[in-house]
Design a protein around this motif. Structure first.
Motif, PDB file in Angstrom:
ATOM      1  N   HIS A  72     -19.009  10.347  -3.728  1.00  0.00           N
ATOM      2  CA  HIS A  72     -19.697  10.548  -5.008  1.00  0.00           C
ATOM      3  C   HIS A  72     -18.939  11.523  -5.907  1.00  0.00           C
ATOM      4  CE1 HIS A  72     -23.032   8.571  -2.885  1.00  0.00           C
ATOM      5  NE2 HIS A  72     -23.401   8.208  -4.090  1.00  0.00           N
ATOM      6  N   GLY A  73     -17.666  11.731  -5.611  1.00  0.00           N
ATOM      7  CA  GLY A  73     -16.815  12.526  -6.498  1.00  0.00           C
ATOM      8  C   GLY A  73     -16.763  14.012  -6.212  1.00  0.00           C
ATOM      9  N   ILE A  74     -17.384  14.478  -5.127  1.00  0.00           N
ATOM     10  CA  ILE A  74     -17.355  15.905  -4.800  1.00  0.00           C
ATOM     11  C   ILE A  74     -16.158  16.174  -3.896  1.00  0.00           C
ATOM     12  CG2 ILE A  74     -18.577  17.763  -3.606  1.00  0.00           C
ATOM     13  CD1 ILE A  74     -21.184  16.350  -4.557  1.00  0.00           C
ATOM     14  N   PRO A  75     -15.246  17.052  -4.311  1.00  0.00           N
ATOM     15  CA  PRO A  75     -14.056  17.304  -3.499  1.00  0.00           C
ATOM     16  C   PRO A  75     -14.363  18.147  -2.261  1.00  0.00           C
ATOM     17  CG  PRO A  75     -14.023  18.685  -5.453  1.00  0.00           C
ATOM     18  CD  PRO A  75     -15.232  17.799  -5.570  1.00  0.00           C
ATOM     19  N   LEU A  76     -13.627  17.867  -1.190  1.00  0.00           N
ATOM     20  CA  LEU A  76     -13.692  18.654   0.032  1.00  0.00           C
ATOM     21  C   LEU A  76     -12.372  19.408   0.157  1.00  0.00           C
ATOM     22  CD1 LEU A  76     -15.122  15.968   2.484  1.00  0.00           C
ATOM     23  CD2 LEU A  76     -16.400  17.693   1.202  1.00  0.00           C
TER      24      LEU A  76
ATOM     25  N   ALA B  16     -24.430  24.056   2.340  1.00  0.00           N
ATOM     26  CA  ALA B  16     -23.240  24.177   3.186  1.00  0.00           C
ATOM     27  C   ALA B  16     -23.354  25.350   4.150  1.00  0.00           C
ATOM     28  CB  ALA B  16     -21.999  24.330   2.320  1.00  0.00           C
ATOM     29  N   LEU B  17     -24.190  26.341   3.794  1.00  0.00           N
ATOM     30  CA  LEU B  17     -24.378  27.490   4.681  1.00  0.00           C
ATOM     31  C   LEU B  17     -25.420  27.234   5.762  1.00  0.00           C
ATOM     32  CD1 LEU B  17     -24.358  30.413   2.078  1.00  0.00           C
ATOM     33  CD2 LEU B  17     -22.549  29.804   3.696  1.00  0.00           C
TER      34      LEU B  17
ATOM     35  N   GLY C 138     -21.927  24.444  -7.167  1.00  0.00           N
ATOM     36  CA  GLY C 138     -22.979  25.426  -6.908  1.00  0.00           C
ATOM     37  C   GLY C 138     -24.181  24.884  -6.162  1.00  0.00           C
ATOM     38  N   ALA C 139     -24.607  23.662  -6.479  1.00  0.00           N
ATOM     39  CA  ALA C 139     -25.805  23.094  -5.847  1.00  0.00           C
ATOM     40  C   ALA C 139     -25.597  22.812  -4.364  1.00  0.00           C
ATOM     41  CB  ALA C 139     -26.194  21.800  -6.563  1.00  0.00           C
TER      42      ALA C 139
ATOM     43  N   ASP D 197     -13.543  25.176   2.929  1.00  0.00           N
ATOM     44  CA  ASP D 197     -13.772  26.151   1.864  1.00  0.00           C
ATOM     45  C   ASP D 197     -15.081  25.807   1.146  1.00  0.00           C
ATOM     46  OD1 ASP D 197     -13.642  28.034  -0.119  1.00  0.00           O
ATOM     47  OD2 ASP D 197     -11.806  27.274  -1.040  1.00  0.00           O
ATOM     48  N   SER D 198     -16.188  26.389   1.619  1.00  0.00           N
ATOM     49  CA  SER D 198     -17.492  26.085   1.009  1.00  0.00           C
ATOM     50  C   SER D 198     -17.616  26.689  -0.388  1.00  0.00           C
ATOM     51  CB  SER D 198     -18.630  26.567   1.901  1.00  0.00           C
ATOM     52  OG  SER D 198     -18.500  27.933   2.169  1.00  0.00           O
TER      53      SER D 198
END
Length: 196
Positions: free
Chosen positions: A72-76, A175-176, A169-170, A163-164
């Motif tokens: 969905h376009g979110i980089p890791l 991620a934590l 931001g959302a 790298d979280s």
């Protein structure tokens, strides 16, 4: 109530329970979040063509949620920290550090996956996600300073983590706390190379 009615009633439930048990197991298995894993096979520093390379072999398996976010376009982003350490009075102390941040991103319009070294501005493109993730299995990263290679009395340490902080931001809070976003940090240390 006659005894035979109780038995007939309980016998009717047994086959139903036997039929539903595998389905319930599959449903629960489908709901359990798959955790990400990262295993580090080998890490070394090579001299090649007048330059110094960090060669890393690893097996990265992002979780299902990470892959869904990627699509969905979110980089890791994986962060690799290489340090040269020397023995001090209270243990090992850091003498030099170099960081590589490798970002995997999907571009839906071009249907293209890109692997970028954000600190060196290098880009590799892939047509399928499996090939992009397989690129992490062997990485050859150019090092800025040849002096980061540990000498005989020193040691090398490599640390790799998701790298979280690079997530939107959302997603930083999930991620934590969400097990599907949890990935163990891997480290490897090896002794320095004695001078020839």
């Amino acid at each position: 109530m006659p005894l035979w009615k109780k038995r007939a009633h309980s016998r009717g439930r047994a086959p139903l329970a036997l039929l539903l048990a595998p389905l319930l197991g599959l449903a629960l298995q489908g709901c359990a979040p798959g955790e990400a894993s990262l295993t580090l096979g080998e890490a070394r520093i090579d001299q090649r063509g007048g330059g110094t390379l960090l060669v890393v072999e690893c097996d990265w398996k992002p979780s299902g949620e990470m892959l869904d976010a990627l699509d969905h376009g979110i980089p890791l982003t994986l962060q690799l920290e290489l340090t040269r350490e020397r023995r001090g009075l209270l243990g090992w102390t850091e003498a030099q550090r170099e960081t590589h941040r490798l970002e995997l991103r999907y571009f839906p319009l071009s249907r293209n996956y890109q692997l970028r070294d954000l600190d060196r501005a290098t880009v590799r493109s892939f047509g399928v996600r499996a090939a992009a993730i397989a690129a992490f299995s062997r990485m050859e990263l150019p090092l800025a300073a040849a002096s980061i290679r540990a000498a005989g009395s020193e040691r090398q340490r490599l640390r790799i983590a998701l790298d979280s902080a690079a997530l939107p931001g959302a997603l930083r809070l999930p991620a934590l706390v969400d097990p599907a976003w949890r990935q163990a940090v891997v480290e490897r240390t090896w002794p320095g190379t004695p001078a020839a």
